[in-house]
Design an enzyme around this catalytic site. Sequence first.
Site, mmCIF file in Angstrom:
data_model
loop_
_atom_site.group_PDB
_atom_site.id
_atom_site.type_symbol
_atom_site.label_atom_id
_atom_site.label_comp_id
_atom_site.label_asym_id
_atom_site.label_seq_id
_atom_site.Cartn_x
_atom_site.Cartn_y
_atom_site.Cartn_z
ATOM 1 N N GLU A 102 -47.077 -45.170 27.403
ATOM 2 C CA GLU A 102 -46.302 -46.366 27.679
ATOM 3 C C GLU A 102 -46.795 -47.552 26.452
ATOM 4 O OE1 GLU A 102 -43.891 -48.585 31.180
ATOM 5 O OE2 GLU A 102 -45.792 -47.713 31.620
ATOM 6 N N GLU A 128 -51.450 -54.121 37.202
ATOM 7 C CA GLU A 128 -50.865 -52.767 37.519
ATOM 8 C C GLU A 128 -51.777 -51.675 37.505
ATOM 9 O OE1 GLU A 128 -47.610 -51.326 34.945
ATOM 10 O OE2 GLU A 128 -47.234 -53.595 34.332
ATOM 11 N N HIS A 138 -45.826 -38.316 37.088
ATOM 12 C CA HIS A 138 -47.141 -38.732 36.355
ATOM 13 C C HIS A 138 -47.028 -38.263 35.061
ATOM 14 C CE1 HIS A 138 -48.795 -39.757 40.240
ATOM 15 N NE2 HIS A 138 -48.625 -38.611 40.783
ATOM 16 N N CYS A 169 -49.142 -38.665 32.761
ATOM 17 C CA CYS A 169 -50.324 -38.501 32.233
ATOM 18 C C CYS A 169 -50.540 -37.035 32.311
ATOM 19 C CB CYS A 169 -51.736 -39.098 33.064
ATOM 20 S SG CYS A 169 -51.222 -40.909 33.753
ATOM 21 N N ARG A 213 -48.136 -56.990 30.097
ATOM 22 C CA ARG A 213 -46.876 -56.546 29.715
ATOM 23 C C ARG A 213 -45.867 -57.305 28.993
ATOM 24 N NH1 ARG A 213 -44.286 -51.706 31.184
ATOM 25 N NH2 ARG A 213 -46.064 -51.413 32.646
ATOM 26 N N ASP A 236 -41.960 -42.819 19.477
ATOM 27 C CA ASP A 236 -40.693 -43.002 18.882
ATOM 28 C C ASP A 236 -40.320 -43.723 17.731
ATOM 29 O OD1 ASP A 236 -37.870 -42.519 18.894
ATOM 30 O OD2 ASP A 236 -37.655 -44.022 20.592
#
Length: 814
Positions: A512, A501, A780, A782, A468, A569
Amino acid sequence: MNRATAKKLIERYFQQLTEGCGNTSCTNEFCASFQGFQPLDKNAAAAKALDLFKANAKLCDYYPSIKLRADNVEMGNKMSTEDFSDIHYLTEHTVCSILTSCEEKGDYSALVRVIGRIFSNSDALMKSFRKDEFDTTKNLDSVKPAEQQSGEDSSAASLPDPALNGGLDSCEVAVDLDSVRRVYDKLLSIDQVEAALVNALIFLTPNVELDLEYLDVYETNPDYLNIFLIVMENSNLHSPEYLEVALPQFCKAMSKLPVTALARLSKLWSKYSLPHLRRMMETFQQLITFTVVSNEYDSDNLVNDDETVVAATKCLKVVFYASILGGDVDMEHNDEDEEDSDSDELTLHELLGEERLYKKGPRVDPLEKELGVRTVDSIRPLIPFEDFINESLNDVIEMDKDFTFFKVDAETKFSFQSCPFILSAITKNQGLYYDNRISMYSERRLTALYSMVQGQQPNPYLKLKVRRDHIIDDALVRLEMISMENPSDLKKQLFVEFEGEQGVDEGGVSKEFFQLVLEEIFNPDIGMFTYDDNTKLFWFNSSSLENEAQYTLIGIVLGLAIYNNCILDVHFPMVVYRKLMGKKGTFLDLSDSHPVLYQSLKELLEYTGNVEEDMMLTFQISHTDLFGNPILYDLKEQGDQIAVTKANRQEFVDLYADYILNTSVETQFKAFKKGFLMVTSESPMKYLFRPEEVELLICGSRKLDFEALERTTDYDGGYTKDTQVIKDFWETIHSFSDEQKRLFLQFTTGTDRAPVGGLGKLKMIIAKNGSDTDRLPTSHTCFNALLLPEYSSKEKLRERLLKAITYAEGFGML
């Protein structure tokens, strides 16, 4: 040729041998109307008809008497003493003379017979309403015999009178369109005559269809196009009398025109006024809608097999390109992609016999190629693109079947993706989804085959394991290795894992990943892109210190997002998507990418004073680099010595825009586009979508309709739409500000944009996650699922929900 068509042709030869064509001056020795013809009995005529069919012998046009429908016309018993049988083509004067004679007698039967006879005969109609010497000199004393006209030089029939021809060049068409329109205005007010026109068109079009499909009549006589020009001037074609039989048959005949004829027709129509072009567009659209709503379609009865809908769609394509040609169009400023040279080596797909399904190379529409214009070349069409979309048709298309026709059976089956202008972005996105999934499954199969041969562990996914806090470095290194070693791996389904993670990537982890990569790449501190506070848009930084690989990574990310059906975005001006589709930026593109500069240059073009003395500009411009240092650039050689004047200011503006949008960022954008094409080069995206629609694919819709989201949301775990906490939830959501709504959408789905088609296409799930508690709601992403405890009050729900959406980030145990 199928049996039904062959039967029709043989019947026409038989009728010609037994009854003749009705033309007393016929010169066809195989026609009963020919003066030297020896009559045949029916058996001999049948055998001769078969011989003529095999030899593809000449067929005459017929001059029949049209029988009118009894429910539309009441014919008197008294026949006119003058039947005008010597008229073999029409002019405006001829029609007016007959009309005057009929009005005096109070009997339109003679006019009905003439109209029926001429409009049902392709040769007679083709010779009618010419801009010949008779019409242009306004000699109204006599009607020129057909024999005299047919013997004249064709150039004489095309003498110019631009004022009478609606602006069409005389070298393009010999029909006096204004004259045709005036004639229709007179004829369509008479019920008996309109019924004759309907019946004449029903008789005419099957013969025209056969002539075009099997006799190549247009190649030998380009004036055959006059028939379609004249018929399409009928402003009543959209009425119910035509929609049932006549117009469908006419569309089938028109769809049989060769590409060269369709292109010529499109060019001619592009010079029509907007009302005339719109009327033709609405005529074809109405036929498509009427046919679709009048029938029921399913997986066994596809709309693709409806001849009327298919033919009308092909005709609508001609109007579509006429709308592009007639509007503002830029056929220059193209930035063509470099095509890879074809390899002589067989691919695995070819060895497996699947080369058609996975064929490479951009698809080119034949009509588009003939016209030399593309949809992306259009700056502003005469008719908005949205008006060509037929929603009724989109509702009944089976896209899985249509995709197969488009990709595999294009030679034998019609696909509406070959006419993408009629499809909505939602429908086209479904087709793109199938294409992407086919490619993913293909790469998965190939990986399995290679692994079996090489004895290695199969790797069916594009796996990215990133940290990350080092997401750019990790992603860049991994994707760069893949692009160099095996670019086809980019076609595999993306699977992202954050080191340390938990979370299986069912789509949410990838969302993400995309978000975090974009946040870092577009960080102003990095300096890869510049940001305009007024437009809220990013542009490539021409002075960036980052290497090309970073820009390639962004291009790959955008391509992967489309390929994996993720919304990003990103905030680019439209010129970026136009450049991705093969166009260069021009002055008009500055209006949204650099609005201040655009306004300044626009004022320069509109300045009425002395440009050279008042402005004191030269062809040398300056801008600042990353550190604020001025940089001078000559738009032309020795530009500092060339003053901008009223005469050369347009050149100055064009060169300035070219520098800002193309030259100055060439290195950065080329790397960016390279990455994008690594993923999308074999996709039909460039063929199917306009730049505005590509932005919609990547960014999603900016319009957030939470009412639509509420209507389509499903519930689980004991919740229903009538549960009190659910009612409180939606009241809370609707009371949120726009920013809070976007945060909620980000929290639940991984993006703050609506997918193609709006929030109603999202299919969100709200599931019960225990009774009243102080725990926060979880999600979630997903599965677009919200896990909502059954809070005891609306106030508590609001407080817990706001905290959750404000501070949410990362995958892990909660």
